[in-house]
Design a protein around this motif. Sequence first.
Motif, PDB file in Angstrom:
ATOM      1  N   ASP A 106       0.794  -1.238   0.000  1.00 32.26           N
ATOM      2  CA  ASP A 106       0.000   0.000   0.000  1.00 32.26           C
ATOM      3  C   ASP A 106       0.827   1.289   0.000  1.00 32.26           C
ATOM      4  OD1 ASP A 106      -2.253  -1.607  -0.045  1.00 32.26           O
ATOM      5  OD2 ASP A 106      -2.692  -1.370   2.093  1.00 32.26           O
ATOM      6  N   GLY A 107       1.871   1.391   0.854  1.00 40.97           N
ATOM      7  CA  GLY A 107       2.683   2.619   0.862  1.00 40.97           C
ATOM      8  C   GLY A 107       2.338   3.588   1.982  1.00 40.97           C
ATOM      9  N   TYR A 108       2.005   3.056   3.154  1.00 42.09           N
ATOM     10  CA  TYR A 108       1.717   3.922   4.305  1.00 42.09           C
ATOM     11  C   TYR A 108       2.989   4.628   4.780  1.00 42.09           C
ATOM     12  CZ  TYR A 108      -3.023   2.112   4.832  1.00 42.09           C
ATOM     13  OH  TYR A 108      -4.340   1.809   4.627  1.00 42.09           O
ATOM     14  N   TYR A 109       2.789   5.845   5.312  1.00 40.49           N
ATOM     15  CA  TYR A 109       3.917   6.644   5.811  1.00 40.49           C
ATOM     16  C   TYR A 109       4.637   5.919   6.952  1.00 40.49           C
ATOM     17  CZ  TYR A 109       6.460  10.342   8.207  1.00 40.49           C
ATOM     18  OH  TYR A 109       7.438  11.062   8.831  1.00 40.49           O
ATOM     19  N   ASP A 110       3.905   5.127   7.741  1.00 41.11           N
ATOM     20  CA  ASP A 110       4.567   4.458   8.874  1.00 41.11           C
ATOM     21  C   ASP A 110       5.617   3.442   8.402  1.00 41.11           C
ATOM     22  OD1 ASP A 110       3.063   1.954   8.447  1.00 41.11           O
ATOM     23  OD2 ASP A 110       1.375   2.975   9.386  1.00 41.11           O
ATOM     24  N   ASN A 111       5.540   2.994   7.164  1.00 40.52           N
ATOM     25  CA  ASN A 111       6.602   2.121   6.630  1.00 40.52           C
ATOM     26  C   ASN A 111       7.918   2.888   6.618  1.00 40.52           C
ATOM     27  OD1 ASN A 111       4.804   0.310   3.957  1.00 40.52           O
ATOM     28  ND2 ASN A 111       4.398   0.466   6.119  1.00 40.52           N
ATOM     29  N   TYR A 112       7.814   4.165   6.214  1.00 42.42           N
ATOM     30  CA  TYR A 112       9.002   5.029   6.173  1.00 42.42           C
ATOM     31  C   TYR A 112       9.426   5.429   7.592  1.00 42.42           C
ATOM     32  CZ  TYR A 112      11.771   9.248   5.464  1.00 42.42           C
ATOM     33  OH  TYR A 112      12.770  10.190   5.514  1.00 42.42           O
ATOM     34  N   ALA A 113       8.459   5.866   8.392  1.00 41.35           N
ATOM     35  CA  ALA A 113       8.785   6.429   9.714  1.00 41.35           C
ATOM     36  C   ALA A 113       9.161   5.345  10.731  1.00 41.35           C
ATOM     37  CB  ALA A 113       7.595   7.241  10.240  1.00 41.35           C
ATOM     38  N   LEU A 216      -0.921  10.177   6.199  1.00 40.08           N
ATOM     39  CA  LEU A 216      -1.238   8.754   6.378  1.00 40.08           C
ATOM     40  C   LEU A 216      -0.402   7.927   5.395  1.00 40.08           C
ATOM     41  CD1 LEU A 216      -2.995   6.608   7.768  1.00 40.08           C
ATOM     42  CD2 LEU A 216      -4.694   6.934   5.950  1.00 40.08           C
ATOM     43  N   MET A 217      -0.259   8.457   4.172  1.00 40.14           N
ATOM     44  CA  MET A 217       0.529   7.754   3.155  1.00 40.14           C
ATOM     45  C   MET A 217       1.899   8.435   3.021  1.00 40.14           C
ATOM     46  SD  MET A 217      -1.820   5.660   2.551  1.00 40.14           S
ATOM     47  CE  MET A 217      -0.930   4.631   1.358  1.00 40.14           C
ATOM     48  N   MET A 218       2.871   7.695   2.489  1.00 38.86           N
ATOM     49  CA  MET A 218       4.196   8.308   2.308  1.00 38.86           C
ATOM     50  C   MET A 218       4.176   9.269   1.116  1.00 38.86           C
ATOM     51  SD  MET A 218       6.677   5.321   0.748  1.00 38.86           S
ATOM     52  CE  MET A 218       6.393   4.109   2.002  1.00 38.86           C
ATOM     53  N   SER A 219       5.165  10.168   1.087  1.00 33.17           N
ATOM     54  CA  SER A 219       5.293  11.111  -0.033  1.00 33.17           C
ATOM     55  C   SER A 219       6.237  10.495  -1.072  1.00 33.17           C
ATOM     56  CB  SER A 219       5.866  12.433   0.468  1.00 33.17           C
ATOM     57  OG  SER A 219       7.221  12.231   0.845  1.00 33.17           O
ATOM     58  N   TRP A 220       6.300  11.119  -2.246  1.00 36.40           N
ATOM     59  CA  TRP A 220       7.240  10.628  -3.260  1.00 36.40           C
ATOM     60  C   TRP A 220       8.685  10.853  -2.832  1.00 36.40           C
ATOM     61  CZ3 TRP A 220       6.138   6.995  -6.406  1.00 36.40           C
ATOM     62  CH2 TRP A 220       4.825   6.839  -6.873  1.00 36.40           C
ATOM     63  N   SER A 221       8.926  11.888  -2.033  1.00 34.37           N
ATOM     64  CA  SER A 221      10.322  12.069  -1.592  1.00 34.37           C
ATOM     65  C   SER A 221      10.696  11.004  -0.556  1.00 34.37           C
ATOM     66  CB  SER A 221      10.581  13.515  -1.147  1.00 34.37           C
ATOM     67  OG  SER A 221      10.369  13.671   0.214  1.00 34.37           O
ATOM     68  N   ASP A 222       9.749  10.599   0.296  1.00 33.76           N
ATOM     69  CA  ASP A 222      10.006   9.454   1.197  1.00 33.76           C
ATOM     70  C   ASP A 222      10.343   8.212   0.356  1.00 33.76           C
ATOM     71  OD1 ASP A 222       9.155  11.068   3.320  1.00 33.76           O
ATOM     72  OD2 ASP A 222       7.100  10.285   3.269  1.00 33.76           O
ATOM     73  N   ALA A 223       9.518   7.987  -0.674  1.00 33.08           N
ATOM     74  CA  ALA A 223       9.687   6.789  -1.520  1.00 33.08           C
ATOM     75  C   ALA A 223      11.062   6.796  -2.191  1.00 33.08           C
ATOM     76  CB  ALA A 223       8.581   6.732  -2.567  1.00 33.08           C
ATOM     77  N   LYS A 224      11.456   7.971  -2.671  1.00 31.91           N
ATOM     78  CA  LYS A 224      12.756   8.096  -3.347  1.00 31.91           C
ATOM     79  C   LYS A 224      13.892   7.795  -2.360  1.00 31.91           C
ATOM     80  CE  LYS A 224      14.828  11.240  -6.772  1.00 31.91           C
ATOM     81  NZ  LYS A 224      15.866  10.344  -7.117  1.00 31.91           N
ATOM     82  N   GLU A 225      13.774   8.346  -1.168  1.00 36.05           N
ATOM     83  CA  GLU A 225      14.812   8.094  -0.152  1.00 36.05           C
ATOM     84  C   GLU A 225      14.896   6.593   0.156  1.00 36.05           C
ATOM     85  OE1 GLU A 225      14.500  10.404   3.485  1.00 36.05           O
ATOM     86  OE2 GLU A 225      15.824   8.963   4.516  1.00 36.05           O
ATOM     87  N   LEU A 226      13.762   5.946   0.293  1.00 34.94           N
ATOM     88  CA  LEU A 226      13.753   4.501   0.552  1.00 34.94           C
ATOM     89  C   LEU A 226      14.470   3.757  -0.572  1.00 34.94           C
ATOM     90  CD1 LEU A 226      10.059   4.082   1.791  1.00 34.94           C
ATOM     91  CD2 LEU A 226      12.116   3.817   3.182  1.00 34.94           C
ATOM     92  N   SER A 227      14.134   4.142  -1.809  1.00 36.79           N
ATOM     93  CA  SER A 227      14.682   3.396  -2.959  1.00 36.79           C
ATOM     94  C   SER A 227      16.200   3.598  -3.073  1.00 36.79           C
ATOM     95  CB  SER A 227      13.970   3.779  -4.250  1.00 36.79           C
ATOM     96  OG  SER A 227      14.565   4.902  -4.831  1.00 36.79           O
ATOM     97  N   GLU A 228      16.719   4.667  -2.486  1.00 38.17           N
ATOM     98  CA  GLU A 228      18.173   4.904  -2.520  1.00 38.17           C
ATOM     99  C   GLU A 228      18.886   4.241  -1.342  1.00 38.17           C
ATOM    100  OE1 GLU A 228      18.111   9.141  -2.699  1.00 38.17           O
ATOM    101  OE2 GLU A 228      17.702   9.146  -4.858  1.00 38.17           O
ATOM    102  N   ASN A 229      18.118   3.600  -0.472  1.00 40.02           N
ATOM    103  CA  ASN A 229      18.694   3.025   0.750  1.00 40.02           C
ATOM    104  C   ASN A 229      18.272   1.582   1.002  1.00 40.02           C
ATOM    105  OD1 ASN A 229      20.252   5.269   2.360  1.00 40.02           O
ATOM    106  ND2 ASN A 229      18.475   6.253   1.404  1.00 40.02           N
ATOM    107  N   GLY A 230      18.279   0.797  -0.040  1.00 37.54           N
ATOM    108  CA  GLY A 230      18.103  -0.648   0.133  1.00 37.54           C
ATOM    109  C   GLY A 230      16.672  -1.147   0.131  1.00 37.54           C
TER     110      GLY A 230
END
Length: 346
Positions: A106-113, A216-230
Amino acid sequence: MTTLHNRRPKRSEPVLLLFHKLGVLDLARKITPNLLTVLNYHRIDDPFREGFDTFRPNVSSTSAGFATQMDHVSRKYNVISGTELVAFIKGRHQLPAHAAIITFDDGYYDNYANAYPILKARNLPAIIFLATDFIGSCKPFFWDLISYCFFHTKTEQAQLPLLGAQSWADGTARQVVMQRLIEALKKISDMEKQKVIDQLPQILGVGVPDKAFKNLMMSWSDAKELSENGIELGAHTASHPILTRISPDAVSEELLQSKQRIEAEIGKPVLSFAYPNGQSSDLNHEVVDRVHRAGFHSAFTLLPGPTRRSTVIKNHLTIRRIFLSYTDSLPRFAAKLAGLERISGR
Ligand SMILES: [Zn+2]
């Protein structure tokens, strides 16, 4: 998201605890080194914290529980990335014994946080499947909007669309009615569904502020940061429809739109896909064929795993996963991963 499935009675907690203590679960894992174990999470959050007013069954674990689970996985399994899996499917890469993959839908913000720091600290790769229309938006999934309305309503009875007159005396009964409404909504067309959802705040006497679902959902910049970090990003459609309920061309549109959007945002190819809802009635041959034609190299259901490696190669577009819930104790988590629940009664 997923449903609350009708499941046969589970093994009792004391039996699992005993198995855990006696090492039965570890033995079950040890004698099956050639399985692929794919974990499936949705949200990492405390579903009972102050202010939690969205869909509770989508919470897979608290942060503390997730950290404990990741310690278990680090000790007992060899976690591989989605890219390694695709290389294995194509015959270019061997998998280690006890291979596991960690996935989120789904892509919830809590995945990032919440999940990402725990994964990063343990150097564990993962795949997060994004429903792209919701990323960086304040638009909620319908189950979160409905949960919000049921959470904030002051009424104890209502004439509900699809269900008729309903009443609830306490929070538990209210959750049951809400879950029945969500299940009923999954069976009707998107247009009818939207009509019901639009009426619900008024029926339950709830005002929904514009910012109710901000963050509630992550942002595209969160997603980009995730994709650059494994953390790899996979597609989970654009609008999260049940793919067997829309036309084959609409299926292709959803697949390509989500794949291309992620690729444009992160500048990397998207290899993997996860079916919304992921049960056997949520995919069919036509849908799987469309997934293949959209250029995905692996795709994941929510039918229970683990799976033999030879089956993974054969069925690489319908790979099974292990659905996890915040209600799982560590022994149950270990049992699910070892495949004990799949063998014994699910
Ligand atoms: Zn989903």
